[in-house]
Design a protein around this motif. Structure first.
Motif, mmCIF file in Angstrom:
data_model
loop_
_atom_site.group_PDB
_atom_site.id
_atom_site.type_symbol
_atom_site.label_atom_id
_atom_site.label_comp_id
_atom_site.label_asym_id
_atom_site.label_seq_id
_atom_site.Cartn_x
_atom_site.Cartn_y
_atom_site.Cartn_z
ATOM 1 N N VAL A 129 0.969 -1.204 0.207
ATOM 2 C CA VAL A 129 0.193 -0.038 0.066
ATOM 3 C C VAL A 129 0.871 1.186 0.075
ATOM 4 C CG1 VAL A 129 -2.074 -0.896 1.096
ATOM 5 C CG2 VAL A 129 -0.113 -0.296 2.541
ATOM 6 N N THR A 130 0.415 2.359 -0.606
ATOM 7 C CA THR A 130 1.146 3.481 -0.783
ATOM 8 C C THR A 130 0.840 4.593 0.309
ATOM 9 O OG1 THR A 130 1.254 3.340 -3.440
ATOM 10 C CG2 THR A 130 1.571 5.491 -2.456
ATOM 11 N N GLY A 131 1.831 4.991 0.913
ATOM 12 C CA GLY A 131 1.374 5.931 2.133
ATOM 13 C C GLY A 131 2.667 5.624 3.086
ATOM 14 N N PRO A 132 2.089 5.927 4.439
ATOM 15 C CA PRO A 132 0.956 6.584 4.865
ATOM 16 C C PRO A 132 0.757 7.945 4.833
ATOM 17 C CG PRO A 132 2.153 5.892 6.937
ATOM 18 C CD PRO A 132 2.952 5.472 5.808
ATOM 19 N N VAL A 133 -0.505 8.704 4.631
ATOM 20 C CA VAL A 133 -0.623 10.165 4.602
ATOM 21 C C VAL A 133 -1.136 10.623 5.951
ATOM 22 C CG1 VAL A 133 -1.759 12.186 3.557
ATOM 23 C CG2 VAL A 133 -0.540 10.106 1.994
ATOM 24 N N ALA A 134 -0.281 11.417 6.830
ATOM 25 C CA ALA A 134 -0.778 11.933 7.908
ATOM 26 C C ALA A 134 -1.972 13.017 7.619
ATOM 27 C CB ALA A 134 0.135 12.125 8.982
ATOM 28 N N VAL A 135 -2.937 13.363 8.253
ATOM 29 C CA VAL A 135 -3.835 14.526 8.186
ATOM 30 C C VAL A 135 -3.575 15.308 9.389
ATOM 31 C CG1 VAL A 135 -6.162 15.266 7.702
ATOM 32 C CG2 VAL A 135 -5.401 13.168 6.550
ATOM 33 N N GLU A 136 -3.207 16.433 9.351
ATOM 34 C CA GLU A 136 -3.111 17.327 10.510
ATOM 35 C C GLU A 136 -4.577 17.417 11.352
ATOM 36 O OE1 GLU A 136 -1.705 20.938 8.711
ATOM 37 O OE2 GLU A 136 0.366 20.134 8.532
ATOM 38 N N GLY A 137 -4.432 17.362 12.590
ATOM 39 C CA GLY A 137 -5.467 17.430 13.342
ATOM 40 C C GLY A 137 -6.518 16.155 13.449
ATOM 41 N N ALA A 138 -6.101 15.036 12.973
ATOM 42 C CA ALA A 138 -7.074 13.969 12.877
ATOM 43 C C ALA A 138 -6.655 13.235 14.297
ATOM 44 C CB ALA A 138 -6.705 12.958 11.973
ATOM 45 N N VAL A 139 -7.932 12.969 15.257
ATOM 46 C CA VAL A 139 -7.673 12.275 16.419
ATOM 47 C C VAL A 139 -8.485 11.108 16.548
ATOM 48 C CG1 VAL A 139 -6.713 14.295 17.497
ATOM 49 C CG2 VAL A 139 -9.263 13.759 17.646
ATOM 50 N N PRO A 140 -8.443 10.135 17.163
ATOM 51 C CA PRO A 140 -9.374 9.023 17.608
ATOM 52 C C PRO A 140 -10.768 9.756 17.793
ATOM 53 C CG PRO A 140 -7.124 8.412 18.509
ATOM 54 C CD PRO A 140 -7.080 10.000 18.223
ATOM 55 N N GLY A 141 -11.656 9.047 17.077
ATOM 56 C CA GLY A 141 -13.041 9.357 17.273
ATOM 57 C C GLY A 141 -13.567 10.233 16.086
ATOM 58 N N ASP A 142 -12.424 10.780 15.233
ATOM 59 C CA ASP A 142 -12.828 11.758 14.194
ATOM 60 C C ASP A 142 -13.089 10.608 12.942
ATOM 61 O OD1 ASP A 142 -12.036 13.712 15.389
ATOM 62 O OD2 ASP A 142 -10.377 14.184 14.467
ATOM 63 N N ALA A 143 -13.845 10.969 11.948
ATOM 64 C CA ALA A 143 -14.059 10.420 10.692
ATOM 65 C C ALA A 143 -13.208 11.094 9.758
ATOM 66 C CB ALA A 143 -15.245 10.327 9.988
ATOM 67 N N LEU A 144 -12.230 10.276 8.871
ATOM 68 C CA LEU A 144 -11.662 10.702 7.618
ATOM 69 C C LEU A 144 -12.586 10.765 6.554
ATOM 70 C CD1 LEU A 144 -8.836 11.939 6.619
ATOM 71 C CD2 LEU A 144 -8.077 9.593 6.087
ATOM 72 N N LYS A 145 -12.661 11.740 6.071
ATOM 73 C CA LYS A 145 -13.677 11.949 4.724
ATOM 74 C C LYS A 145 -12.849 11.726 3.592
ATOM 75 C CE LYS A 145 -17.340 14.947 2.769
ATOM 76 N NZ LYS A 145 -17.921 16.149 3.092
ATOM 77 N N ILE A 146 -13.003 10.714 2.830
ATOM 78 C CA ILE A 146 -12.022 10.639 1.691
ATOM 79 C C ILE A 146 -13.110 10.638 0.380
ATOM 80 C CG2 ILE A 146 -10.432 9.141 0.343
ATOM 81 C CD1 ILE A 146 -10.446 7.606 3.385
ATOM 82 N N THR A 147 -12.869 11.799 -0.443
ATOM 83 C CA THR A 147 -13.843 11.925 -1.601
ATOM 84 C C THR A 147 -12.719 11.345 -2.731
ATOM 85 O OG1 THR A 147 -14.882 13.617 -0.847
ATOM 86 C CG2 THR A 147 -14.903 13.413 -3.176
ATOM 87 N N LEU A 148 -13.344 10.374 -3.565
ATOM 88 C CA LEU A 148 -12.653 9.672 -4.487
ATOM 89 C C LEU A 148 -12.872 10.370 -5.858
ATOM 90 C CD1 LEU A 148 -13.519 6.047 -3.628
ATOM 91 C CD2 LEU A 148 -11.455 7.065 -3.232
#
Lengths: 314, 314
Positions: free
Chosen positions: B66-85
């Protein structure tokens, strides 16, 4: 819609459970067209005036009556009975209920609920659900089966190799169903009219609705499939897929547990977003949301998805 | 199609398995658009010249990078990462294989098979299969996930709560996927390019194909779903449903056994009708046929259906 038919089997010719010793209500030659007067799953115990309070009084010894049986001349074990679903003659109402102890999320939803639907079949009907919800009518017989080889009275609620209570929503107009014949004459019976349902029938009931169904009966000699199979005449979701889907998933080693997780998450999403109670969202999912197995090979975890069509609220 | 992007992660930034201690290949702010250069599941071990004889030599320690990983600033447990393809940039080939010991019908199909597909992505591509078979291209990432909270190296083949090897074919262009964040930064990785697949991925492989995928990454604070969920921008089967379906069923108390029965019956039907070997029919089902749960409430017997789209041979 009224369809030309050679014979009509009225609802009075009903039986409860499967029994290959039942005398045929009618015997026909292959190629015949037969109209079945199909009762709803309550066998007329529920009416457009029914309420949740009527559910505990349901007489379970009279549920899921089927109309028939119809014997087809020349049918013998090993043949397939080929059933072409020619068309439906609908009423203007149906019911959906949560029946305690029944349904995929029976533990979460222990109480009785009832929704009465109204629709106008002559106008490409949509059935309304609360403020803003609309479900397209797409009728099919919940129960369609031939007599099993096993002797004596056989329970009607669960489907089996010879069909029966299949609750499979793509058995609608134009579909051709092939059932394996297990006894001489095949002995076809039909019941449990459904006006609409999603894949899974998750709350345990569809839009339950009586109707008349006309079918053509033919034989494929020696063509018995291992389980029922069918051919659809066209797409199976275009009546409802226009706006796309909300999709929830369940991920884990047990398909049943994943199905429950996906449906439970969808109930929460729909009830929260559209301002309805969780039991009402559960009933709505049962009549329009689809369960799919999106992944079944990446051991030990499979994925079951619940697809809710956004056109219902568009 | 080339899509505007803020960042590109090349295939060299790959890892094997999930590990939340991996250093990010890139750190981005919410709202960023990132292009992932996505390898195929063999990690380049297979090429357009590969044959069945190459399968036993596959180095499993290098599969599913798998390619990555990409960190998203401010993401913490309990959040959803919203990924638009947002879109895909395809190559012109892919592979489908039967890998011994892998797949829903591993017991029936113990031998290695390989099919190389060719398609022209700039022309609304169809991938040809033998005489007369054509499968529409509809790309999606087989593997898309964030790092799990569990420490240490985690196996990549099975999906989990945070996504991963979901092999869920509706994660295609325009879909918005919500993954539950379990570690700071989320740590998104993507792999296992698929050019087409049916629901289930029954033979264990899709049309396996490398591509570039561009996604937009956002956060929904506190919005972690219980399992991955997604929203599709429109219908999910119109690319293939025009001519209807052949449908086989499995009826019984075990969903897995019923899924196997339905797929096995479909393999027999397709191989018999269209004159191909059973292993080839099995591979074809994997890339275009859908598994659905048509009934899951009529205890003790559930119905799993396998829908094969007739447009493939139309």
């Amino acid at each position: 819609m009224k369809i030309e038919s050679d014979h009509t089997i009225h609802q009075e010719k009903r039986h409860y459970g499967w029994d290959n010793s039942l005398k045929p209500a009618l015997t026909v030659s292959p190629g015949s067209v037969v109209t079945f007067d199909v009762p709803d799953a309550s066998g007329g115990q529920f009416t457009p005036a029914s309420k949740a309070g009527d559910i505990p009084g349901l007489d379970f010894s009279n549920v899921n009556p089927v109309t028939g049986p119809v014997a087809v001349e020349g049918a013998v074990p090993g043949d397939a009975l080929k059933i072409t679903l020619l068309g439906f003659e609908l009423t203007d109402w149906g019911w959906t209920a949560i029946i305690p102890g029944f349904g995929l999320l029976a533990d979460r939803f222990p109480d009785s609920f009832m929704h009465i639907w109204r629709f106008a079949p002559e106008t490409g009907a949509l059935a309304e659900f609360g403020p803003g919800g609309r479900v397209p009518i797409r009728p099919f017989p919940g129960t369609i089966g031939v007599a099993p080889a096993a002797p004596g009275l056989q329970e009607v609620i669960n489907p089996r190799r010879v069909g029966g209570n299949m609750d499979t929503r793509d058995l609608t107009e134009g579909t051709i169903l092939y059932l394996p014949v297990e006894v001489e004459g095949a002995l076809l019976s039909i019941g449990d009219g459904h006006a609409a349902q999603g894949d899974g029938e998750v709350c345990g009931t569809a839009i339950e609705s009586p109707f008349k169904l006309t079918v053509k009966l033919e034989l494929e000699k020696g063509g018995a499939p291992p389980f029922p199979r069918f051919t659809t005449p066209g797409p199976v979701t275009r009546h409802i897929d226009e706006k796309g889907y909300e999709v929830t998933t369940g991920v884990g080693p047990d398909l049943m547990a994943s199905a429950k997780a996906a449906v439970s998450a969808m109930v929460d999403l729909i009830s929260g977003r559209y301002g309805m109670s969780a039991p009402h969202a559960y009933m709505l999912c049962s009549v329009c949301a689809d369960l799919r197995i999106s992944e079944i090979v990446d051991a030990p975890n499979w994925i079951v998805t619940c697809h809710f069509p956004l056109s219902v609220f568009a």
